[in-house]
Design a protein around this motif. Sequence first.
Motif, PDB file in Angstrom:
ATOM      1  N   CYS A 101      37.257  48.405  44.840  1.00 16.47           N
ATOM      2  CA  CYS A 101      37.128  47.454  43.748  1.00 16.47           C
ATOM      3  C   CYS A 101      36.362  46.223  44.197  1.00 16.47           C
ATOM      4  N   SER A 102      35.998  45.409  43.241  1.00 12.82           N
ATOM      5  CA  SER A 102      35.361  44.119  43.513  1.00 12.82           C
ATOM      6  C   SER A 102      35.946  43.077  42.582  1.00 12.82           C
ATOM      7  N   ALA A 103      36.571  42.057  43.160  1.00  9.82           N
ATOM      8  CA  ALA A 103      37.095  40.968  42.345  1.00  9.82           C
ATOM      9  C   ALA A 103      35.969  40.126  41.764  1.00  9.82           C
ATOM     10  N   GLU A 104      34.861  40.053  42.469  1.00  8.67           N
ATOM     11  CA  GLU A 104      33.731  39.228  42.021  1.00  8.67           C
ATOM     12  C   GLU A 104      33.016  39.852  40.821  1.00  8.67           C
ATOM     13  N   SER A 105      32.750  41.155  40.890  1.00 10.94           N
ATOM     14  CA  SER A 105      32.011  41.808  39.802  1.00 10.94           C
ATOM     15  C   SER A 105      32.927  42.390  38.724  1.00 10.94           C
ATOM     16  N   GLY A 106      34.213  42.523  39.043  1.00 15.63           N
ATOM     17  CA  GLY A 106      35.152  43.129  38.105  1.00 15.63           C
ATOM     18  C   GLY A 106      35.236  44.637  38.213  1.00 15.63           C
ATOM     19  N   TYR A 107      34.508  45.220  39.161  1.00 16.65           N
ATOM     20  CA  TYR A 107      34.473  46.676  39.315  1.00 16.65           C
ATOM     21  C   TYR A 107      35.861  47.225  39.626  1.00 16.65           C
ATOM     22  N   GLN A 108      36.360  48.097  38.766  1.00 19.77           N
ATOM     23  CA  GLN A 108      37.614  48.838  38.921  1.00 19.77           C
ATOM     24  C   GLN A 108      38.866  47.959  39.001  1.00 19.77           C
ATOM     25  N   LEU A 109      38.785  46.723  38.515  1.00 17.16           N
ATOM     26  CA  LEU A 109      39.987  45.889  38.508  1.00 17.16           C
ATOM     27  C   LEU A 109      41.081  46.493  37.633  1.00 17.16           C
ATOM     28  N   GLU A 110      40.679  47.062  36.503  1.00 19.80           N
ATOM     29  CA  GLU A 110      41.659  47.682  35.608  1.00 19.80           C
ATOM     30  C   GLU A 110      42.319  48.881  36.270  1.00 19.80           C
ATOM     31  N   VAL A 111      41.549  49.615  37.073  1.00 18.84           N
ATOM     32  CA  VAL A 111      42.116  50.760  37.786  1.00 18.84           C
ATOM     33  C   VAL A 111      43.157  50.289  38.800  1.00 18.84           C
ATOM     34  N   VAL A 112      42.852  49.217  39.523  1.00 22.02           N
ATOM     35  CA  VAL A 112      43.810  48.666  40.485  1.00 22.02           C
ATOM     36  C   VAL A 112      45.091  48.253  39.764  1.00 22.02           C
ATOM     37  N   SER A 113      44.936  47.548  38.648  1.00 23.10           N
ATOM     38  CA  SER A 113      46.099  47.126  37.866  1.00 23.10           C
ATOM     39  C   SER A 113      46.914  48.330  37.398  1.00 23.10           C
ATOM     40  N   ASP A 114      46.229  49.380  36.930  1.00 25.82           N
ATOM     41  CA  ASP A 114      46.914  50.593  36.461  1.00 25.82           C
ATOM     42  C   ASP A 114      47.714  51.251  37.586  1.00 25.82           C
ATOM     43  N   LEU A 115      47.097  51.367  38.754  1.00 23.36           N
ATOM     44  CA  LEU A 115      47.748  52.046  39.881  1.00 23.36           C
ATOM     45  C   LEU A 115      48.989  51.290  40.353  1.00 23.36           C
ATOM     46  N   LEU A 116      48.915  49.956  40.352  1.00 21.01           N
ATOM     47  CA  LEU A 116      50.068  49.156  40.768  1.00 21.01           C
ATOM     48  C   LEU A 116      51.167  49.192  39.703  1.00 21.01           C
ATOM     49  N   ALA A 117      50.766  49.019  38.438  1.00 19.82           N
ATOM     50  CA  ALA A 117      51.758  48.984  37.351  1.00 19.82           C
ATOM     51  C   ALA A 117      52.488  50.316  37.198  1.00 19.82           C
ATOM     52  N   ALA A 118      51.779  51.413  37.480  1.00 22.13           N
ATOM     53  CA  ALA A 118      52.386  52.737  37.332  1.00 22.13           C
ATOM     54  C   ALA A 118      53.569  52.935  38.272  1.00 22.13           C
ATOM     55  N   ARG A 119      53.619  52.157  39.343  1.00 20.40           N
ATOM     56  CA  ARG A 119      54.680  52.334  40.346  1.00 20.40           C
ATOM     57  C   ARG A 119      55.794  51.300  40.234  1.00 20.40           C
ATOM     58  N   LEU A 120      55.801  50.570  39.144  1.00 18.77           N
ATOM     59  CA  LEU A 120      56.881  49.613  38.904  1.00 18.77           C
ATOM     60  C   LEU A 120      58.060  50.311  38.235  1.00 18.77           C
ATOM     61  N   PRO A 121      59.260  49.783  38.422  1.00 16.93           N
ATOM     62  CA  PRO A 121      60.422  50.356  37.732  1.00 16.93           C
ATOM     63  C   PRO A 121      60.439  49.946  36.263  1.00 16.93           C
ATOM     64  N   GLU A 122      61.142  50.708  35.436  1.00 16.99           N
ATOM     65  CA  GLU A 122      61.318  50.326  34.041  1.00 16.99           C
ATOM     66  C   GLU A 122      62.176  49.076  33.963  1.00 16.99           C
ATOM     67  N   GLY A 123      61.824  48.182  33.042  1.00 18.18           N
ATOM     68  CA  GLY A 123      62.622  46.972  32.891  1.00 18.18           C
ATOM     69  C   GLY A 123      61.980  45.977  31.959  1.00 18.18           C
ATOM     70  N   MET A 124      62.756  44.981  31.598  1.00 21.03           N
ATOM     71  CA  MET A 124      62.297  43.924  30.706  1.00 21.03           C
ATOM     72  C   MET A 124      61.324  43.002  31.434  1.00 21.03           C
ATOM     73  N   PRO A 125      60.464  42.271  30.698  1.00 22.36           N
ATOM     74  CA  PRO A 125      59.599  41.272  31.327  1.00 22.36           C
ATOM     75  C   PRO A 125      60.419  40.248  32.111  1.00 22.36           C
ATOM     76  N   LEU A 126      59.891  39.825  33.237  1.00 25.76           N
ATOM     77  CA  LEU A 126      60.590  38.882  34.102  1.00 25.76           C
ATOM     78  C   LEU A 126      60.218  37.437  33.794  1.00 25.76           C
ATOM     79  N   TYR A 127      59.070  37.240  33.134  1.00 26.14           N
ATOM     80  CA  TYR A 127      58.580  35.899  32.817  1.00 26.14           C
ATOM     81  C   TYR A 127      58.142  35.857  31.357  1.00 26.14           C
ATOM     82  N   PRO A 128      58.168  34.676  30.739  1.00 30.78           N
ATOM     83  CA  PRO A 128      57.729  34.558  29.339  1.00 30.78           C
ATOM     84  C   PRO A 128      56.244  34.897  29.188  1.00 30.78           C
ATOM     85  N   GLU A 129      55.871  35.399  28.032  1.00 29.56           N
ATOM     86  CA  GLU A 129      54.479  35.694  27.723  1.00 29.56           C
ATOM     87  C   GLU A 129      53.631  34.437  27.892  1.00 29.56           C
ATOM     88  N   GLY A 130      52.497  34.579  28.556  1.00 31.85           N
ATOM     89  CA  GLY A 130      51.589  33.448  28.751  1.00 31.85           C
ATOM     90  C   GLY A 130      51.776  32.718  30.062  1.00 31.85           C
TER      91      GLY A 130
END
Length: 320
Positions: A173-202
């Motif tokens: 990925c590249s943080a500067e160009s944005g290349y595959q940032l969404e993929v990185v986010s998807d891969l990390l989020a997929a491995r989180l446990p089920e649960g309610m949001p921990l912080y308020p929206e925003g």
Amino acid sequence: MSESGAEYGTIDGVTSPQMPTGTRFKSGFACFIGRPNVGKSTLMNALVGTKVAITSSKPQTTRRAIRGIVHRPDAQLVIVDTPGLHKPRTLLGERLDSLVRSTLSEVDVIGFCVPANEPVGPGDRFIAAELAQVKRTPVVAIVTKTDLADRQQVAEQLLKVSALGEWADVVPCSAESGYQLEVVSDLLAARLPEGMPLYPEGELTDEPEQILVAELIREAALEGVREELPHSIAVVVEEIRPREDRDDLVDVQAWLYVERPSQKGIVIGPKGARLKEVGTRARKQIEALLGTKVYLDLRIKVAKDWQRDPKQLRRLGFYD
């Protein structure tokens, strides 16, 4: 569908907008680990969508476990940006390494960052060996800074990083160009446990305002200084308060600490020119953070060998 057209799903009896019906919401913590200056803070800022951690070309810029919050329709991903893991030479270095290791044991998924444009070295292998001891937490290997490497370099680096250990995934990925940032986010989020949001929206970070302001001042002070000086700079914000007779002005009083009188002279510069530049650069960033005009009262003090002194470390906010 609601009247607004948004589709709702259920989270333990609570409806959540933008989620397909039956989808289970996830929330949890990820951390980035890597040797110093591999782009961990820049990557976290890019995923969060705003600046919550300072960045610099100087190694060991990050000294705290800064949390940035990524709000997704299907998950809330809290990213913990850790200091670079290294062989410590001071008490401060030992405490930073201890902070990294304690963070590894507390998160749900780990992102192991290795830059695409630099050879895999002893520091990367050392961290890979450390991660091999973390048995129950999945590790996603992230090849960062692909904008600074050509396709052949990136392909070769992916193979080398894959060979360093057993990873849940390997992704460039590249943080500067944005290349595959969404993929990185998807891969990390997929491995989180089920649960309610921990912080308020925003909400994008839970760091106290004074810490964020202190970090912005330190970031400004790191620009253009000599190699030995960055480790010796610490900042403490004494006060942030609205000006009594002004609705549009906030007074910020801060101390910038160095370890030796000679370093004080470097930071101040000829006739105070460099300290003035630091103040101007920091003030602009602080105004963007606070959303108001700022008067920055920045002073400098020598705290001899503070990186090796337990009492001074505690006073500067680096606890056991």
